[in-house]
Design a protein around this motif. Structure first.
Motif, PDB file in Angstrom:
ATOM      1  N   ALA A  41       3.592   5.209   5.926  1.00 13.82           N
ATOM      2  CA  ALA A  41       4.461   4.681   5.497  1.00 13.82           C
ATOM      3  C   ALA A  41       4.773   5.771   4.143  1.00 13.82           C
ATOM      4  O   ALA A  41       6.072   4.761   3.557  1.00 13.82           O
ATOM      5  N   TRP A  42       4.213   6.108   3.361  1.00  8.56           N
ATOM      6  CA  TRP A  42       4.205   6.388   2.459  1.00  8.56           C
ATOM      7  C   TRP A  42       5.057   7.933   1.861  1.00  8.56           C
ATOM      8  O   TRP A  42       4.815   7.950  -0.040  1.00  8.56           O
ATOM      9  N   MET A  43       5.057   8.498   3.063  1.00  8.11           N
ATOM     10  CA  MET A  43       5.622  10.220   2.201  1.00  8.11           C
ATOM     11  C   MET A  43       6.883   9.672   1.718  1.00  8.11           C
ATOM     12  O   MET A  43       7.563  10.554   1.082  1.00  8.11           O
ATOM     13  N   GLN A  44       7.603   9.200   2.661  1.00 14.17           N
ATOM     14  CA  GLN A  44       9.081   8.872   2.275  1.00 14.17           C
ATOM     15  C   GLN A  44       9.120   8.140   0.692  1.00 14.17           C
ATOM     16  O   GLN A  44      10.317   9.074  -0.328  1.00 14.17           O
ATOM     17  N   ILE A  45       8.720   7.494   0.146  1.00 15.34           N
ATOM     18  CA  ILE A  45       8.004   7.000  -1.123  1.00 15.34           C
ATOM     19  C   ILE A  45       8.139   7.967  -2.289  1.00 15.34           C
ATOM     20  O   ILE A  45       7.996   8.031  -2.877  1.00 15.34           O
ATOM     21  N   VAL A  75      -5.789  -3.345  10.343  1.00 17.77           N
ATOM     22  CA  VAL A  75      -6.433  -2.717  10.880  1.00 17.77           C
ATOM     23  C   VAL A  75      -5.019  -2.381  11.571  1.00 17.77           C
ATOM     24  O   VAL A  75      -4.442  -0.551  10.695  1.00 17.77           O
ATOM     25  N   VAL A  76      -4.422  -2.278  12.036  1.00 21.55           N
ATOM     26  CA  VAL A  76      -2.667  -1.988  12.526  1.00 21.55           C
ATOM     27  C   VAL A  76      -2.019  -1.484  10.455  1.00 21.55           C
ATOM     28  O   VAL A  76      -0.921  -0.540  10.765  1.00 21.55           O
ATOM     29  N   ALA A  77      -2.598  -2.865   9.682  1.00 21.13           N
ATOM     30  CA  ALA A  77      -1.242  -2.363   8.758  1.00 21.13           C
ATOM     31  C   ALA A  77      -1.886  -1.525   7.880  1.00 21.13           C
ATOM     32  O   ALA A  77      -1.046  -0.541   7.073  1.00 21.13           O
ATOM     33  N   LEU A  78      -3.215  -1.376   8.387  1.00 26.92           N
ATOM     34  CA  LEU A  78      -3.497   0.028   7.503  1.00 26.92           C
ATOM     35  C   LEU A  78      -3.118   1.684   8.351  1.00 26.92           C
ATOM     36  O   LEU A  78      -2.854   2.296   7.322  1.00 26.92           O
ATOM     37  N   VAL A  79      -3.094   1.627   9.157  1.00 25.66           N
ATOM     38  CA  VAL A  79      -2.204   2.613  10.281  1.00 25.66           C
ATOM     39  C   VAL A  79      -1.279   2.911   9.401  1.00 25.66           C
ATOM     40  O   VAL A  79      -0.766   3.745   9.248  1.00 25.66           O
ATOM     41  N   ILE A 117       9.314  -3.356   3.660  1.00 26.74           N
ATOM     42  CA  ILE A 117       8.916  -4.360   4.836  1.00 26.74           C
ATOM     43  C   ILE A 117      10.031  -4.712   6.020  1.00 26.74           C
ATOM     44  O   ILE A 117       9.194  -4.281   7.023  1.00 26.74           O
ATOM     45  N   ALA A 118      11.350  -4.508   5.961  1.00 24.89           N
ATOM     46  CA  ALA A 118      11.591  -4.181   6.862  1.00 24.89           C
ATOM     47  C   ALA A 118      11.540  -3.012   8.054  1.00 24.89           C
ATOM     48  O   ALA A 118      10.922  -3.327   9.175  1.00 24.89           O
ATOM     49  N   LEU A 130       0.877  -1.346   0.200  1.00 26.50           N
ATOM     50  CA  LEU A 130      -0.238  -0.329   0.045  1.00 26.50           C
ATOM     51  C   LEU A 130       1.008   1.194  -0.074  1.00 26.50           C
ATOM     52  O   LEU A 130       0.658   2.151  -0.504  1.00 26.50           O
ATOM     53  N   ALA A 131       1.984   0.674   0.576  1.00 28.02           N
ATOM     54  CA  ALA A 131       2.581   2.572   1.095  1.00 28.02           C
ATOM     55  C   ALA A 131       3.839   2.729   0.179  1.00 28.02           C
ATOM     56  O   ALA A 131       3.522   3.821  -0.855  1.00 28.02           O
ATOM     57  N   THR A 132       4.276   1.644  -1.203  1.00 26.52           N
ATOM     58  CA  THR A 132       4.241   2.059  -2.159  1.00 26.52           C
ATOM     59  C   THR A 132       3.789   2.262  -2.991  1.00 26.52           C
ATOM     60  O   THR A 132       4.242   3.221  -4.293  1.00 26.52           O
ATOM     61  N   ALA A 133       2.223   1.438  -3.537  1.00 26.82           N
ATOM     62  CA  ALA A 133       1.506   2.187  -4.381  1.00 26.82           C
ATOM     63  C   ALA A 133       1.301   3.729  -4.097  1.00 26.82           C
ATOM     64  O   ALA A 133       0.834   4.862  -5.375  1.00 26.82           O
ATOM     65  N   ILE A 134       0.927   3.891  -2.516  1.00 26.17           N
ATOM     66  CA  ILE A 134       0.187   5.693  -2.832  1.00 26.17           C
ATOM     67  C   ILE A 134       1.312   6.604  -2.928  1.00 26.17           C
ATOM     68  O   ILE A 134       1.339   7.109  -3.404  1.00 26.17           O
ATOM     69  N   GLY A 135       2.489   5.632  -2.792  1.00 25.71           N
ATOM     70  CA  GLY A 135       3.843   6.935  -2.781  1.00 25.71           C
ATOM     71  C   GLY A 135       4.601   6.778  -3.914  1.00 25.71           C
ATOM     72  O   GLY A 135       4.802   8.673  -4.522  1.00 25.71           O
ATOM     73  N   VAL A 136       4.317   6.017  -4.561  1.00 28.45           N
ATOM     74  CA  VAL A 136       4.633   6.238  -6.686  1.00 28.45           C
ATOM     75  C   VAL A 136       3.499   6.931  -7.396  1.00 28.45           C
ATOM     76  O   VAL A 136       3.859   8.189  -7.746  1.00 28.45           O
ATOM     77  N   ILE A 137       2.623   6.292  -6.567  1.00 26.53           N
ATOM     78  CA  ILE A 137       1.544   7.698  -7.695  1.00 26.53           C
ATOM     79  C   ILE A 137       1.212   9.481  -6.904  1.00 26.53           C
ATOM     80  O   ILE A 137       1.347  10.104  -7.971  1.00 26.53           O
TER      81      ILE A 137
END
Length: 310
Positions: free
Chosen positions: A179-183, A170-174, A234-235, A118-125
């Motif tokens: 996590a997407w901002m740096q990407i 829910v933890v994963a979504l939070v 992931i890490a 999710l973070a990669t998809a949002i960050g790339v877009i």
């Protein structure tokens, strides 16, 4: 003159060995993907880490089908020591620690993979849109990123996770929402550079739409950095989830994770250290393995890389 061979008949001169020509042709026909794969396979630390990661994945998802005990089984005695029946002993309520560790590793991996995707998809877009459109869109998106970066992640996680009973998804979504901002920032920087290239100008001149230029031309040319960032996400997600769960702000029972297991057994650090060190070693091994895989991918995708580090 040592390379000059005379044929037995006719005195034909061959100034270069035939094998050299074949080697040149083989090198010439190698694709970019083959070069990247070759550099990655020669990165010994990354290959060892990949093996460790695969073992942990098999341990988490195939282990429960082989192991004798279920993670919910409380039929054993409380706090049994390490033995052939219970290699890591049992918990206070009589659960087999090895079975519980398999379940916790599986949950932590699921959370980390969802966060990374999710973070990669949002960050790339977001990053590609900001870097390609520039102007007002770039300013608005980057200010949104700056705003989200100053919001305390633990405070938001505490409110949201407690409000939704601490389910692992829910933890994963939070975690993905932070996590997407740096990407996005990294993707924006690469997009600003690629947007000035001739092939983007040609696509724009041919009337290609913005989505087509971004997803057909820009994103494929950033696949190296996207892959590396997704791996490192992931890490980061594994460690962040463990930290939140250890503070009681992450995954809540009956779900479990590596952080939850460490939290439940850190009080046994002196009396029954195997209950603490088992999940702790798995947590550290998983994080280090993914980080070193990302390091190997970074070296493999770097076109300026002339020697792969061992």
């Amino acid at each position: 003159m040592a390379n000059i061979n005379l044929a037995s008949e006719g005195g034909v001169v061959n100034s270069a060995p035939q094998s050299d020509s074949h080697e040149f042709d083989a090198t010439k026909t190698r694709t970019q993907g083959q070069l990247v794969l070759g550099r990655f396979l020669r990165h010994r630390l990354a290959m060892v880490s990949l093996g460790v990661f695969i073992v942990l994945v098999l341990f988490a998802f195939l282990g429960p089908f082989i192991w004798t005990y279920d993670f919910e089984d409380v039929s054993s005695k409380s706090y049994q020591p390490m033995s052939g029946a219970h290699p890591l002993g049992t918990t206070q309520v009589g659960k087999d620690m090895l079975a519980l560790l398999m379940r916790g590793t599986a949950y932590s991996l699921q959370i980390a993979l969802i966060v990374a995707a999710l973070a990669t998809a949002i960050g790339v877009i977001f990053g590609a849109l900001a870097g390609y459109l520039r102007g007002f869109v770039d300013t608005a998106l980057m200010r949104l990123v700056d705003l989200l970066l100053i919001i305390p992640q633990i405070a938001v996680a505490a409110i949201v996770v407690k409000g939704f009973s601490g389910s692992w998804y829910v933890v994963a979504l939070v975690l993905a929402s932070f996590a997407w901002m740096q990407i996005a920032r990294i993707t924006r920087g690469e997009t600003l550079s690629l947007a000035q290239r001739e092939f983007i100008e040609a696509a724009r001149a041919c009337g290609a739409s913005t989505p087509r230029i971004i997803f057909k031309h820009l994103v494929p040319n950033m696949i190296g950095s996207i892959t590396v960032n997704a791996t490192l996400a992931i890490a980061s997600a594994v460690l962040t989830e463990a930290a939140l769960s250890f503070l009681g702000l992450g995954v809540q029972p009956p779900d479990t994770s590596l952080g939850v297991i460490v939290l439940e057994n850190y009080g046994q650090f002196l009396n029954r250290p195997w209950l603490f060190w088992g999940p702790f070693i798995v947590l550290v091994s998983l994080s280090l393995a993914v980080n070193f895989i990302g390091d190997g991918l970074r070296d493999a995708f770097d076109p300026r890389q002339t020697k792969v580090r061992a």
